[in-house]
Design a protein around this motif. Sequence first.
Motif, PDB file in Angstrom:
ATOM      1  N   VAL A  41     -18.687  45.274  76.073  1.00  0.00           N
ATOM      2  CA  VAL A  41     -18.316  46.655  75.655  1.00  0.00           C
ATOM      3  C   VAL A  41     -17.900  47.418  76.861  1.00  0.00           C
ATOM      4  CG1 VAL A  41     -19.769  48.685  74.948  1.00  0.00           C
ATOM      5  CG2 VAL A  41     -20.302  46.467  73.756  1.00  0.00           C
ATOM      6  N   ASP A  42     -18.253  47.249  78.065  1.00  0.00           N
ATOM      7  CA  ASP A  42     -18.144  47.773  79.303  1.00  0.00           C
ATOM      8  C   ASP A  42     -17.241  47.211  79.982  1.00  0.00           C
ATOM      9  OD1 ASP A  42     -20.242  49.864  78.854  1.00  0.00           O
ATOM     10  OD2 ASP A  42     -21.923  48.408  79.325  1.00  0.00           O
ATOM     11  N   LEU A  43     -16.058  47.887  80.129  1.00  0.00           N
ATOM     12  CA  LEU A  43     -14.904  47.206  80.876  1.00  0.00           C
ATOM     13  C   LEU A  43     -14.583  48.099  82.032  1.00  0.00           C
ATOM     14  CD1 LEU A  43     -12.715  46.398  77.863  1.00  0.00           C
ATOM     15  CD2 LEU A  43     -14.110  44.845  79.139  1.00  0.00           C
ATOM     16  N   ASP A  62     -11.867  49.374  83.151  1.00  0.00           N
ATOM     17  CA  ASP A  62     -10.836  50.271  83.032  1.00  0.00           C
ATOM     18  C   ASP A  62     -10.956  50.977  81.590  1.00  0.00           C
ATOM     19  OD1 ASP A  62     -10.065  47.981  81.631  1.00  0.00           O
ATOM     20  OD2 ASP A  62      -8.147  48.210  82.296  1.00  0.00           O
ATOM     21  N   GLY A  63     -12.050  50.762  80.649  1.00  0.00           N
ATOM     22  CA  GLY A  63     -12.099  51.322  79.570  1.00  0.00           C
ATOM     23  C   GLY A  63     -13.280  51.063  78.591  1.00  0.00           C
ATOM     24  N   ASN A  64     -13.073  50.942  77.541  1.00  0.00           N
ATOM     25  CA  ASN A  64     -14.278  50.485  76.607  1.00  0.00           C
ATOM     26  C   ASN A  64     -14.024  49.426  75.521  1.00  0.00           C
ATOM     27  OD1 ASN A  64     -15.396  50.894  73.689  1.00  0.00           O
ATOM     28  ND2 ASN A  64     -16.343  52.789  74.695  1.00  0.00           N
ATOM     29  N   GLY A  65     -14.837  48.487  75.538  1.00  0.00           N
ATOM     30  CA  GLY A  65     -14.466  47.336  74.696  1.00  0.00           C
ATOM     31  C   GLY A  65     -14.336  47.598  73.266  1.00  0.00           C
ATOM     32  N   PHE A  66     -15.057  48.818  72.796  1.00  0.00           N
ATOM     33  CA  PHE A  66     -14.924  49.161  71.272  1.00  0.00           C
ATOM     34  C   PHE A  66     -13.430  49.369  70.951  1.00  0.00           C
ATOM     35  CE2 PHE A  66     -19.749  50.395  71.892  1.00  0.00           C
ATOM     36  CZ  PHE A  66     -20.075  49.150  71.495  1.00  0.00           C
ATOM     37  N   ASN A  67     -12.893  50.459  71.833  1.00  0.00           N
ATOM     38  CA  ASN A  67     -11.613  50.791  71.583  1.00  0.00           C
ATOM     39  C   ASN A  67     -10.652  49.641  71.913  1.00  0.00           C
ATOM     40  OD1 ASN A  67     -12.623  53.507  71.539  1.00  0.00           O
ATOM     41  ND2 ASN A  67     -12.230  53.901  73.637  1.00  0.00           N
ATOM     42  N   LEU A  68     -11.102  48.793  72.861  1.00  0.00           N
ATOM     43  CA  LEU A  68      -9.808  47.680  72.929  1.00  0.00           C
ATOM     44  C   LEU A  68     -10.013  46.748  71.655  1.00  0.00           C
ATOM     45  CD1 LEU A  68      -7.962  45.846  74.338  1.00  0.00           C
ATOM     46  CD2 LEU A  68      -9.680  44.900  75.606  1.00  0.00           C
ATOM     47  N   PHE A  78     -18.108  40.281  70.736  1.00  0.00           N
ATOM     48  CA  PHE A  78     -18.582  40.933  71.716  1.00  0.00           C
ATOM     49  C   PHE A  78     -19.904  40.181  72.283  1.00  0.00           C
ATOM     50  CE2 PHE A  78     -16.870  44.481  69.700  1.00  0.00           C
ATOM     51  CZ  PHE A  78     -16.141  45.361  70.955  1.00  0.00           C
ATOM     52  N   VAL A  79     -19.827  40.079  73.447  1.00  0.00           N
ATOM     53  CA  VAL A  79     -20.814  39.554  74.338  1.00  0.00           C
ATOM     54  C   VAL A  79     -21.195  40.387  75.505  1.00  0.00           C
ATOM     55  CG1 VAL A  79     -21.389  37.619  75.643  1.00  0.00           C
ATOM     56  CG2 VAL A  79     -19.759  37.054  73.979  1.00  0.00           C
ATOM     57  N   SER A  80     -22.401  40.948  75.063  1.00  0.00           N
ATOM     58  CA  SER A  80     -22.626  42.302  75.916  1.00  0.00           C
ATOM     59  C   SER A  80     -24.099  42.472  76.418  1.00  0.00           C
ATOM     60  CB  SER A  80     -22.425  43.489  75.258  1.00  0.00           C
ATOM     61  OG  SER A  80     -22.501  44.731  75.971  1.00  0.00           O
ATOM     62  N   GLY A  81     -24.425  42.989  77.282  1.00  0.00           N
ATOM     63  CA  GLY A  81     -25.900  43.416  77.698  1.00  0.00           C
ATOM     64  C   GLY A  81     -26.266  44.616  76.969  1.00  0.00           C
ATOM     65  N   ARG A  82     -25.537  45.354  76.517  1.00  0.00           N
ATOM     66  CA  ARG A  82     -25.963  46.431  75.510  1.00  0.00           C
ATOM     67  C   ARG A  82     -26.428  45.750  74.180  1.00  0.00           C
ATOM     68  NH1 ARG A  82     -21.543  51.320  74.986  1.00  0.00           N
ATOM     69  NH2 ARG A  82     -21.852  52.167  77.168  1.00  0.00           N
ATOM     70  N   SER A  83     -27.826  45.883  74.133  1.00  0.00           N
ATOM     71  CA  SER A  83     -28.509  45.335  73.013  1.00  0.00           C
ATOM     72  C   SER A  83     -29.096  46.201  71.955  1.00  0.00           C
ATOM     73  CB  SER A  83     -29.548  44.593  73.426  1.00  0.00           C
ATOM     74  OG  SER A  83     -30.622  45.469  74.107  1.00  0.00           O
TER      75      SER A  83
END
Length: 114
Positions: free
Chosen positions: A39-41, A43-49, A66-71
Amino acid sequence: MLLVNLLTQADCETEVATTGKKAMQLATEGDFDLITLDVDLPDGNGFNLCSRLKEHPRLCDTAIVFVSGRSCLEDQQRGLGVGAADYITKPFETIEFAPRLLSLIKPKADFTPS
């Protein structure tokens, strides 16, 4: 690198992009069965990508996970809402990771990490 190692053990070829811009470039120029995103990139946002990838005519059917620390549930729902096939939260069980991804591209994949 853990993700790359797990997928390599499962006989998958991998490419790594450290930015959303590079990920979009690799995805549009390559031929991938599966794309993993955070999710956190930088240069941007994984959702937008993810949304942009799903709008691309050649990539719209490519599985994205998605593989993310945002749970939080809201992020998981948002990820699925923008077209991801799955949302895996970190930390995750390594024994479950590759089979979960491979099930999206290779039904009945048999993989046991070493």
